[in-house]
Design a protein around this motif. Sequence first.
Motif, PDB file in Angstrom:
ATOM      1  N   UNK A 266     -53.945-100.537  12.986  1.00  0.00           N
ATOM      2  CA  UNK A 266     -53.386-101.705  13.660  1.00  0.00           C
ATOM      3  C   UNK A 266     -52.010-101.383  14.239  1.00  0.00           C
ATOM      4  N   UNK A 267     -51.141-100.818  13.420  1.00  0.00           N
ATOM      5  CA  UNK A 267     -49.733-100.741  13.793  1.00  0.00           C
ATOM      6  C   UNK A 267     -49.395 -99.538  14.663  1.00  0.00           C
TER       7      UNK A 267
ATOM      8  N   UNK B 142     -44.796-107.719  13.871  1.00  0.00           N
ATOM      9  CA  UNK B 142     -45.595-106.497  13.998  1.00  0.00           C
ATOM     10  C   UNK B 142     -44.734-105.324  14.461  1.00  0.00           C
ATOM     11  N   UNK B 143     -43.784-105.598  15.370  1.00  0.00           N
ATOM     12  CA  UNK B 143     -42.902-104.531  15.857  1.00  0.00           C
ATOM     13  C   UNK B 143     -42.092-103.943  14.710  1.00  0.00           C
TER      14      UNK B 143
ATOM     15  N   UNK C 244     -52.216 -97.405  16.240  1.00  0.00           N
ATOM     16  CA  UNK C 244     -53.255 -97.196  17.246  1.00  0.00           C
ATOM     17  C   UNK C 244     -53.645 -98.488  17.974  1.00  0.00           C
ATOM     18  N   UNK C 245     -53.118 -99.606  17.561  1.00  0.00           N
ATOM     19  CA  UNK C 245     -53.389-100.900  18.224  1.00  0.00           C
ATOM     20  C   UNK C 245     -54.871-101.279  18.207  1.00  0.00           C
ATOM     21  N   UNK C 246     -55.596-100.932  17.151  1.00  0.00           N
ATOM     22  CA  UNK C 246     -56.990-101.334  17.095  1.00  0.00           C
ATOM     23  C   UNK C 246     -57.134-102.521  16.148  1.00  0.00           C
ATOM     24  N   UNK C 247     -57.973-103.474  16.537  1.00  0.00           N
ATOM     25  CA  UNK C 247     -58.183-104.648  15.689  1.00  0.00           C
ATOM     26  C   UNK C 247     -57.038-105.635  15.742  1.00  0.00           C
TER      27      UNK C 247
ATOM     28  N   UNK D 163     -49.944 -93.065   8.192  1.00  0.00           N
ATOM     29  CA  UNK D 163     -49.302 -92.411   9.335  1.00  0.00           C
ATOM     30  C   UNK D 163     -49.860 -92.918  10.661  1.00  0.00           C
TER      31      UNK D 163
ATOM     32  N   UNK E 298     -63.857 -92.177  16.982  1.00  0.00           N
ATOM     33  CA  UNK E 298     -62.845 -91.230  16.516  1.00  0.00           C
ATOM     34  C   UNK E 298     -63.448 -90.180  15.586  1.00  0.00           C
TER      35      UNK E 298
ATOM     36  N   UNK F  64     -43.531 -96.053  11.156  1.00  0.00           N
ATOM     37  CA  UNK F  64     -43.146 -94.800  11.808  1.00  0.00           C
ATOM     38  C   UNK F  64     -42.445 -93.877  10.820  1.00  0.00           C
TER      39      UNK F  64
ATOM     40  N   UNK G  46     -44.369-101.982  12.443  1.00  0.00           N
ATOM     41  CA  UNK G  46     -44.745-100.733  13.089  1.00  0.00           C
ATOM     42  C   UNK G  46     -43.607 -99.717  12.989  1.00  0.00           C
ATOM     43  N   UNK G  47     -42.368-100.232  13.141  1.00  0.00           N
ATOM     44  CA  UNK G  47     -41.204 -99.362  13.015  1.00  0.00           C
ATOM     45  C   UNK G  47     -41.116 -98.790  11.607  1.00  0.00           C
TER      46      UNK G  47
ATOM     47  N   UNK H  84     -44.120 -90.843   9.265  1.00  0.00           N
ATOM     48  CA  UNK H  84     -44.481 -89.759  10.187  1.00  0.00           C
ATOM     49  C   UNK H  84     -44.570 -88.372   9.566  1.00  0.00           C
TER      50      UNK H  84
END
Lengths: 205, 218, 214
Positions: free
Chosen positions: B19-20, B204-205, B22-25, B15, B141, B212, B208-209, B215
């Motif tokens: 990466x996808x 990646x977009x 929270x954009x970390x790493x 969820x 976190x 989602x 990431x979609x 969720x």
Amino acid sequence: MDKDSIIKFGLVLMVICFVAGTALAVTYRMTKSLVEEQYQAQQLNALKVVLPQAAEFSERKSGAEIDYYEGVDKEKKVVGYAFAGAAKGYSSTIKVMVGIDPEGTVTGIKITEQKETPGLGTKSVEVPVTQTFWEAILGRGGSEKPGRPWFEEQFSGKELKNLKVVTGKTDTEIHALTGATITSKAVTKAVRESIDKFLNQLKKN
Amino acid sequence: MIGELFIIFIGVVLVNNFVLVRFLGLCPYIGVSKDLKSAVGMGIAVIFVMTMASAVTWLIYYYFLAPGPHNVWFALFGDGVDPSAFDFTYLRTITFILIIAALVQLVEMVIIKTSPALYHALGIYLPLITTNCAVLGVAVLNIDIFFKGGEAVSWSLLKSLTQGFGAGVGFTLALILMASIRERLELADIPPALKGAPIAFLVGALMSMAFLGFTGLI
Amino acid sequence: MIIQEFTKGIFKRNPVFVLLLGLCPTLAVSTSVENAIGMGAAATFVLVFSNILVSLIKNIIPKKIRIPCFIVVIATFVTMVELFLEAYLPDLNESLGLYVPLIVVNCIILGRAEAFASRNPVMLSLADGLGMGVGFSLALLLLGSIREILGSNALFGYELIPGFRPAMIMILPPGAFLTIGFLLGLFALIRSRRVEREEKMMNAEIALPEGAKE
């Protein structure tokens, strides 16, 4: 690496860490009281919003189930109670401050903490902007008084039994935010449960 | 309890994928995802370091930084002083980054001594991990979520470990998926301007979609 | 010289679009212009001061342990920013959240300390830090405005075109990936066009004297 250089490296690192730590300790001392002031001001502001009918507020009082504040009018008569509630939202724990009058009707709520999805869940705390960007640049339009988020506003005047989220048009219940039903439900749940707890506590006394 | 840990794990893998969502790493996500083999190597190294870092930073925070009766400084020097005076939480960032850097060094040395084969596989990725923001991200976190006003919530250490491990698994999952797609993309006919990093972000977009969609899961 | 060090960070060696550094905060906090400006300012503050300090102490620090020393310096400034934000701008602090402490691992900052400030005098390091910071902020601002315009039909929170229905996906995580992907593609396209044109001009210059000979 020989022994001497290890000792030297250790010393240099220690000195740097010590200086850094000292600098931070000083900054922390400087900002600490400000942070506390900010927090107090926020609490007071939240109380004013959720209990608009009260002129003064009591200190925080601890109860068996939930801590609360009392709001009194100019004649020192208790006109309402305020307390905090929380529920798990979509991506964070949402905290709310809830105000009710002695009959149990909600007088106002304020979301005090949330980290929901920007643009969706955060709409719950967004103030509707009446000005467009162009008007703002030209300095036209818009009202002087900052408004309140409509989502929070719709809780005012509702009774406990009507605190339910619906997605369609509604006047009696809570209208969900578009694309953020989970957030809407969480806020409502936090409000409902805290009122439940408080009323139970009041009955027992 | 197990259920709670499971929810944390699923939450951080699917969820709120590091990466996808929270954009970390992102740097290794774009840099080390060109072939599957190095993606797997990097992934394992990150899972290992993240889990270790979660445990160590939690212990250091609880015993040395957070105010309260469990604070070591309070136990040593706190005679007749209010425990809340021993509040070193403002040293969190600086302590954590040093711990992570030291930890990565330590892991590297241990691996060299014990298993040269493993070092051969992971060695080049280890130094990269120090500046991988996902590791510091998960440590911060953990403190944000599993501490309330300086006090640890129940099962806090175990929850932090689960979140650290899960975040590593989520990172690896995203990295492996990406590497598999990019291996195929090598042969695809894409506009020359989009070759390399741009197409990786566009993929990646889409991923990431897709993520989602998880969720409503928790 | 100083001006040159300043401007290179903005265009030619823009940390985000050219060097592909500092991507995590760029994508994460560019949901609105306000956040973008806040993050840009915070990172610029850290960049400038860490560059200055690193340049000042570069001769005292032994070569072998310079990286840990730089990290301590950077972490100190980041924590200061964190404390200041908490005290003066609690709302911004709330919306940037986790990404404020993560400025520490922003590769731009350690990268500039190691590659530039540890080898150059103070004034140049200051200019370099400021330039890189401004370049980073501009990239954030560009991304932030594109996402806010398309995703919530607004700029600085004010509605832009009445009646236009925004594409919500742009402020969600996929929107960040989409925007940066297409922007990078666009810049690559512009660069390749320029290279092509220069090559053509070179060819023309080479071809001319040869033609003159015949």
